[in-house]
Design a protein around this motif. Structure first.
Motif, PDB file in Angstrom:
ATOM      1  N   VAL A 198       2.959   3.245 -42.536  1.00  0.00           N
ATOM      2  CA  VAL A 198       4.262   4.214 -42.306  1.00  0.00           C
ATOM      3  C   VAL A 198       2.798   4.855 -40.957  1.00  0.00           C
ATOM      4  O   VAL A 198       3.527   4.959 -39.839  1.00  0.00           O
ATOM      5  N   ARG A 199       1.710   4.228 -40.971  1.00  0.00           N
ATOM      6  CA  ARG A 199       0.517   5.110 -40.217  1.00  0.00           C
ATOM      7  C   ARG A 199       1.307   3.714 -38.496  1.00  0.00           C
ATOM      8  O   ARG A 199       1.227   4.504 -37.780  1.00  0.00           O
ATOM      9  N   ARG A 200       0.726   2.275 -39.206  1.00  0.00           N
ATOM     10  CA  ARG A 200       1.106   1.711 -37.723  1.00  0.00           C
ATOM     11  C   ARG A 200       2.555   2.198 -37.390  1.00  0.00           C
ATOM     12  O   ARG A 200       2.883   2.272 -36.264  1.00  0.00           O
ATOM     13  N   ASP A 201       3.588   2.369 -37.816  1.00  0.00           N
ATOM     14  CA  ASP A 201       4.433   3.062 -37.199  1.00  0.00           C
ATOM     15  C   ASP A 201       4.571   4.223 -36.297  1.00  0.00           C
ATOM     16  O   ASP A 201       5.192   5.248 -35.637  1.00  0.00           O
ATOM     17  N   GLU A 202       3.916   5.054 -37.052  1.00  0.00           N
ATOM     18  CA  GLU A 202       3.751   6.351 -36.003  1.00  0.00           C
ATOM     19  C   GLU A 202       2.590   6.183 -35.196  1.00  0.00           C
ATOM     20  O   GLU A 202       3.070   7.290 -33.872  1.00  0.00           O
ATOM     21  N   LEU A 203       1.683   4.901 -35.168  1.00  0.00           N
ATOM     22  CA  LEU A 203       0.822   5.300 -33.570  1.00  0.00           C
ATOM     23  C   LEU A 203       1.674   4.549 -32.693  1.00  0.00           C
ATOM     24  O   LEU A 203       2.081   5.019 -31.801  1.00  0.00           O
ATOM     25  N   PHE A 204       2.752   3.271 -33.419  1.00  0.00           N
ATOM     26  CA  PHE A 204       3.415   2.417 -32.277  1.00  0.00           C
ATOM     27  C   PHE A 204       4.716   3.429 -31.566  1.00  0.00           C
ATOM     28  O   PHE A 204       5.186   3.449 -30.941  1.00  0.00           O
ATOM     29  N   SER A 230       7.195   6.429 -27.531  1.00  0.00           N
ATOM     30  CA  SER A 230       7.880   7.847 -27.363  1.00  0.00           C
ATOM     31  C   SER A 230       7.942   7.810 -25.492  1.00  0.00           C
ATOM     32  O   SER A 230       8.418   8.357 -25.326  1.00  0.00           O
ATOM     33  N   ARG A 231       6.829   7.767 -25.282  1.00  0.00           N
ATOM     34  CA  ARG A 231       6.356   8.103 -23.950  1.00  0.00           C
ATOM     35  C   ARG A 231       6.747   6.793 -22.637  1.00  0.00           C
ATOM     36  O   ARG A 231       6.399   7.024 -22.124  1.00  0.00           O
ATOM     37  N   MET A 232       7.324   6.017 -23.476  1.00  0.00           N
ATOM     38  CA  MET A 232       7.994   5.122 -22.333  1.00  0.00           C
ATOM     39  C   MET A 232       9.416   4.985 -22.242  1.00  0.00           C
ATOM     40  O   MET A 232      10.369   5.791 -23.452  1.00  0.00           O
ATOM     41  N   PRO A 233      10.045   4.717 -20.877  1.00  0.00           N
ATOM     42  CA  PRO A 233      11.317   4.684 -20.773  1.00  0.00           C
ATOM     43  C   PRO A 233      12.181   3.867 -21.347  1.00  0.00           C
ATOM     44  O   PRO A 233      11.568   3.035 -21.893  1.00  0.00           O
TER      45      PRO A 233
END
Length: 159
Positions: free
Chosen positions: A115-121, A126-129
């Protein structure tokens, strides 16, 4: 499958850039692992993942999976067992062999890391085009396919 780099490799620039990107991903993965209670090291996380992937894995196979000598893997299992994350018991293959199984708490730790990995990734992605995210996914899939048997360092000429 021959995994050696072609002799006309366009240069180490690609390799260095890819390695840097992977190091960033590995740092995010390690940050996710540190978010658990109890905290687990990268090696402990690898051992837990191996035990989840292969229930009742024996010590020799676990040592190979994490790249450790059997005595070091045994000490690793001692620590994981003391933390309540792993249990040793008779292997289904035979009573003379010890199998390693995740406990409920071990599964919970892996779920928390996931879950934490999914949040971080997800935050980074989300900041990438959109096009860059798609290119990344395409590239990672191709990398996984190209690694083929190399993934497990089989005796097929791979490093």
């Amino acid at each position: 499958m021959n995994c050696a780099a072609p002799s006309d490799d366009p240069g180490t620039g690609w390799t260095a850039e890819a390695a840097e990107a992977v190091e960033t991903m590995a740092a995010l993965w390690a940050r996710a692992a540190r978010s658990t209670s109890p905290k687990v090291s990268e090696l402990q996380l690898q051992a837990l993942l191996a035990a989840r992937a292969e229930p009742h894995i024996n010590l020799r196979a676990l040592a190979e999976a994490v790249g450790a000598a059997p005595p070091a893997a045994s000490r690793l299992c001692d620590r994981l067992e003391a933390a309540g994350l792993l249990r040793r018991g008779p292997a289904p293959a035979g009573r003379r062999e010890i199998g390693l199984t995740l406990t409920t708490q071990g599964h919970d730790v892996l779920d928390t890391v996931g879950v934490r990995r999914d949040e971080l990734f997800g935050a980074v992605l989300s900041r990438m085009p959109d096009a860059a995210r798609q290119d990344l996914l395409t590239g990672l899939r191709a990398f996984g396919e190209a690694s083929g048997p190399c993934r497990h360092h089989d005796d097929d000429g791979c490093p």
